[in-house]
Enzyme design. Structure first.
Site, PDB file in Angstrom:
ATOM      1  N   ASP A   1     -24.088 -22.510 -15.346  1.00 32.62           N
ATOM      2  CA  ASP A   1     -24.804 -22.528 -14.074  1.00 32.62           C
ATOM      3  C   ASP A   1     -25.777 -21.340 -14.101  1.00 32.62           C
ATOM      4  OD1 ASP A   1     -25.716 -22.998 -11.510  1.00 32.62           O
ATOM      5  OD2 ASP A   1     -23.725 -23.311 -10.657  1.00 32.62           O
TER       6      ASP A   1
HETATM    7  C1  NOJ Z   1     -26.798 -23.111  -8.800  1.00 34.18           C
HETATM    8  C2  NOJ Z   1     -26.056 -24.343  -8.419  1.00 34.18           C
HETATM    9  O1  NOJ Z   1     -24.675 -24.078  -8.395  1.00 34.18           O
HETATM   10  C3  NOJ Z   1     -26.336 -25.526  -9.322  1.00 34.18           C
HETATM   11  O2  NOJ Z   1     -25.713 -26.665  -8.784  1.00 34.18           O
HETATM   12  C4  NOJ Z   1     -27.804 -25.718  -9.471  1.00 34.18           C
HETATM   13  O3  NOJ Z   1     -28.080 -26.852 -10.260  1.00 34.18           O
HETATM   14  C5  NOJ Z   1     -28.401 -24.458 -10.071  1.00 34.18           C
HETATM   15  N1  NOJ Z   1     -28.141 -23.317  -9.190  1.00 34.18           N
HETATM   16  C6  NOJ Z   1     -29.895 -24.544 -10.280  1.00 34.18           C
HETATM   17  O4  NOJ Z   1     -30.545 -24.531  -9.061  1.00 34.18           O
END
Ligand code: NOJ
Length: 733
Positions: A225
């Site tokens: 993530d």
């Molecule tokens: C954090 C989030 O938890 C995730 O779901 C997302 O795709 C990414 N940021 C990118 O924005």
């Protein structure tokens, strides 16, 4: 994927610098993608664009589809497949290749800020609808990303919290949807921010290498993530392929300013010996809340990984394997040979209609009380602080800028003879993790709506429609299950003024409904997306919506299996203990004998359904809704009749009630085994077949693995987990 000659040939050509370019994300120079790989121009490897997210494409305007939870409420994998195709088509139309969806975390905490991005509290429903969505995305030539692997079930402290969860609960509850996504062809998996039983998920060797790769045979890309990587060697050895985004927020603000970056990194950080440096903390304080990852340090798969490979701490073959996975994804999308078909033109109008169909199919008639459907002759009083705007989604990375919107007021005015509108109370804000400090306060300071005028309008109308909502965002959990602002008071006053009061709930999950017994009808529409009001009008004016609850609506937070003990939620000392084990959602309500307000699987219909002639036979081949393809389960057939004089949509549900397990092992009273949605004309009878996969009989034993206890199992069929109409016992030895 990984034994391709094309990939091998490229691998042989790559320099160390080039291999590292393929395992570490960057900022998209155009600023449009959420994440970006620059590719290797000299070898014909093009850039790769990754974009959020589950509710629609987060780049310029795109169709704002209903919340993922609404898709879960449709109980319709086929619809999820179509929605996946549409999401993929828009991903390509915006020039991207990977979509950061779907969200497959199980709803464990009813107030989790991201529940609207997830499908259900039940592993089998999550798996079936999630796999359908993945298939739709992948078949349209876009890589789906199953996220967040795994046990990211709350936003509070998500960046640091350690989910202390037993293997049985992981296997039975939290992992099945990811396994199904792999079965559905997902090309990518995103690791969660949190830790699980110690290690961060971005470096969790047992779960990434052991379960995802070795057991399930996943050969796609495992990405972190955003800013969710913590250690180059641990992540590399743990099985992470791709660090995302791999570049700092400063890159975003000033992509070309190497100097600024150097000053921030070197000048204010390491030399002062502050870790993490004050500069970043201050920056963080402005842009982030407590659930946000610390964007410093970053770039683990840059210089740090290079050093580790050069000095032999990480084997070159380990790095090569990551690159194989990444190039394999490119190849699968047809991006290595220039043979990728051009993206077809998007029919935005058709996608709006699909958003409307999904919103209607996910709408749950919690109570109808004879007030619905409307027939078009009634004078309506539409009441509600935000009823003149579509509820497009929640806050955070899933935010979408819609192509158009239809508010409840606009949608209902299209159909109603007359419709007035009064807010009644101050607008409820839609919080976002991107809010700047102070902005939420400012938003509450608008003119005060006229409460009495709303009640008077309701009293004067034939039907009052009160539209209420909550506010939820990634990065924080809801404070409570109560509706914010004065909305409960407003509903109570309107209901006292008009006996035909219909409450429309646009919420991210269950909310308390202290007025539930005093209103004529309650309609749950989640976050219905850009076609909100159009879908609402469809449902209120008689199109049988047919959604069913994918989550239990308890009366209060304390009634949930995670309620009443801070160990279980929000956790103590950065540890959240999943002490309820497999008793998540309805499994816990059943065990504790707690009466929910509305049970899992519940949803009324404008039609009436009768169930007859249940037969259960051993199946030849299990297959099953979770695609596990294991040994034989059972095949249940039941005849369902629509005894009303209008068409309706029924979701036929089958549950398994297991015999007692040996010793002290406790099993849920019943678990969802399968389901099928059927549309039946007035008076139509149909035989419906449901597969009860063998996995639905099994429990996970920490010593013996998947186990079927011999004994008598009951296969029950009906309308919800608490409204079972027919039962048949089957012996298993
Ligand atoms: C954090 C989030 O938890 C995730 O779901 C997302 O795709 C990414 N940021 C990118 O924005």
């Amino acid at each position: 994927m990984t034994d391709s000659g094309r990939v091998d040939a490229l691998l042989a050509e790559l320099t160390l610098d080039e291999t590292l370019r393929l395992v570490r994300g960057r900022s998209d120079p155009t600023g449009r993608a959420t994440g970006y790989l620059p590719g290797i121009e000299r070898l014909g490897v093009p850039p790769l664009g990754l974009v959020d997210g589950p509710l629609g494409v987060r780049d310029r305007e795109a169709t704002a589809f209903p919340a993922t939870l609404a898709l879960g409420a449709s109980w319709d994998p086929g619809l999820a497949r179509r929605a996946g195709r549409a999401l993929a088509a828009e991903t390509r139309a915006r020039g991207h290749d990977v979509v950061l969806a779907p969200g497959l975390n199980v709803v464990r905490v009813p107030t989790c800020g991201r529940n609207f991005e997830y499908l259900s509290e039940d592993p089998r429903l999550t798996a079936a609808v999630g796999a359908g969505h993945v298939e739709g995305i992948e078949r349209a030539g876009v890589a789906a990303t199953a996220k967040h692997f795994v046990a990211n079930n709350q936003e509070r402290r998500r960046d640091k919290i350690d989910a202390v969860v037993g293997e049985r609960a992981l296997r039975e509850v939290y992992l099945p949807a990811f396994r199904a996504a792999v079965g559905g062809g997902a090309s990518a998996v995103m690791t969660a921010y949190n830790r699980v039983n110690g290690p961060y998920m971005s470096e969790h060797r047992d779960l990434i290498e052991g379960v995802l790769r070795d057991e399930w045979g996943f050969d796609g890309v495992v990405m972190s993530d955003w800013w969710g990587t913590h250690d180059a060697v641990a992540a590399a050895e743990g099985g992470l392929d791709l660090e995302m985004p791999g570049a700092s927020p400063v890159d975003r603000l000033a992509p070309h300013s190497r100097a600024l970056r150097a000053i921030l990194r070197v000048g204010l950080s390491d030399r002062l010996g502050v870790d993490p440096p004050l500069s970043w903390r201050l920056f963080d304080g402005f842009v982030a809340d407590d659930g946000q990852p610390d964007p410093y340090p970053y770039d683990f798969f840059g210089d740090r990984l290079r050093r580790a490979v050069v000095d032999g701490t990480v084997a070159e073959s380990t790095l090569d394997r990551k690159v194989r996975h990444v190039l394999g994804l490119y190849e699968r999308l047809g991006m290595l040979d220039g043979e990728r078909p051009a993206p077809p033109a998007v029919d935005w109008r058709a996608h709006h209609d699909l958003a409307r169909e999904v919103a209607r199919s996910g709408t749950v008639l919690l109570a109808t009380g004879g007030a619905l459907p409307l027939d078009g002759d009634e004078a309506l009083a539409v009441v509600g602080p935000n009823a003149d705007g579509a509820k497009v989604g929640g806050g955070g990375s899933s935010e979408v800028t819609p192509t158009r919107t239809v508010s409840p007021v606009a949608g209902l005015r299209e159909r109603a003879a007359r419709a007035t509108f009064e807010r009644g109370v101050r607008p409820v804000s839609s919080p976002s993790m991107y809010d700047l400090p102070g902005s939420r306060l400012r938003r509450r300071l608008g003119p005060k709506p006229d409460f009495d005028a709303a009640v008077d309008a309701a009293a004067a109308a034939d039907v009052a429609v009160v539209v209420v909502q909550d506010g939820a965002t990634e990065g924080e959990d809801r404070d409570s299950m109560a509706l914010p602002g004065g909305q409960d008071r407003l509903v109570a006053a309107v209901a006292a003024a008009n006996p035909r009061t219909v409450v429309v709930c646009r919420t991210s999950g269950p909310v308390e409904m202290p007025w539930a017994d005093d209103v004529a009808a309650i309609v749950q529409t989640w976050y219905p997306g850009q076609a909100d009001g159009a879908a609402l009008a469809d449902a209120l004016y008689g199109a049988d919506p047919g959604g069913r609850l994918p989550v239990t609506f308890g009366r209060r937070f304390a009634d949930y299996p995670v309620g009443g003990d801070e160990r279980r939620y929000p956790g103590v000392h950065e540890h959240v203990h999943y002490d309820e084990g497999v008793f998540v959602g309805y499994r816990g309500f059943d065990r504790d004998g707690v009466d929910p307000l509305f049970p899992f699987g519940h949803g009324r219909s404008y039609a009436e359904f009768a169930y007859e002639e249940l037969a259960v036979e051993r199946a030849q081949e299990s297959g099953g809704t979770d695609g596990d393809g294991r040994g034989s389960g059972f095949e249940a057939t039941v005849t369902v009749e629509n005894s009303a004089d209008r068409p309706g949509r029924e979701v036929v549900q089958t549950y398994v009630e297991p015999p007692p397990a040996p010793g002290t092992v406790a099993r849920p009273e019943r678990e969802l085994a399968g389901f099928a949605a059927v549309e039946l004309d007035a008076g139509e009878r149909r035989q419906v077949s449901l597969t009860v996969p063998r996995r639905a009989l099994e429990r996970y034993d920490e010593r013996d693995g998947w186990t079927v206890d011999p004994g008598e199992y009951v296969v029950a069929v009906g309308r919800s987990s608490r409204d079972l109409r027919l039962r048949a016992a089957v012996a298993v030895d």
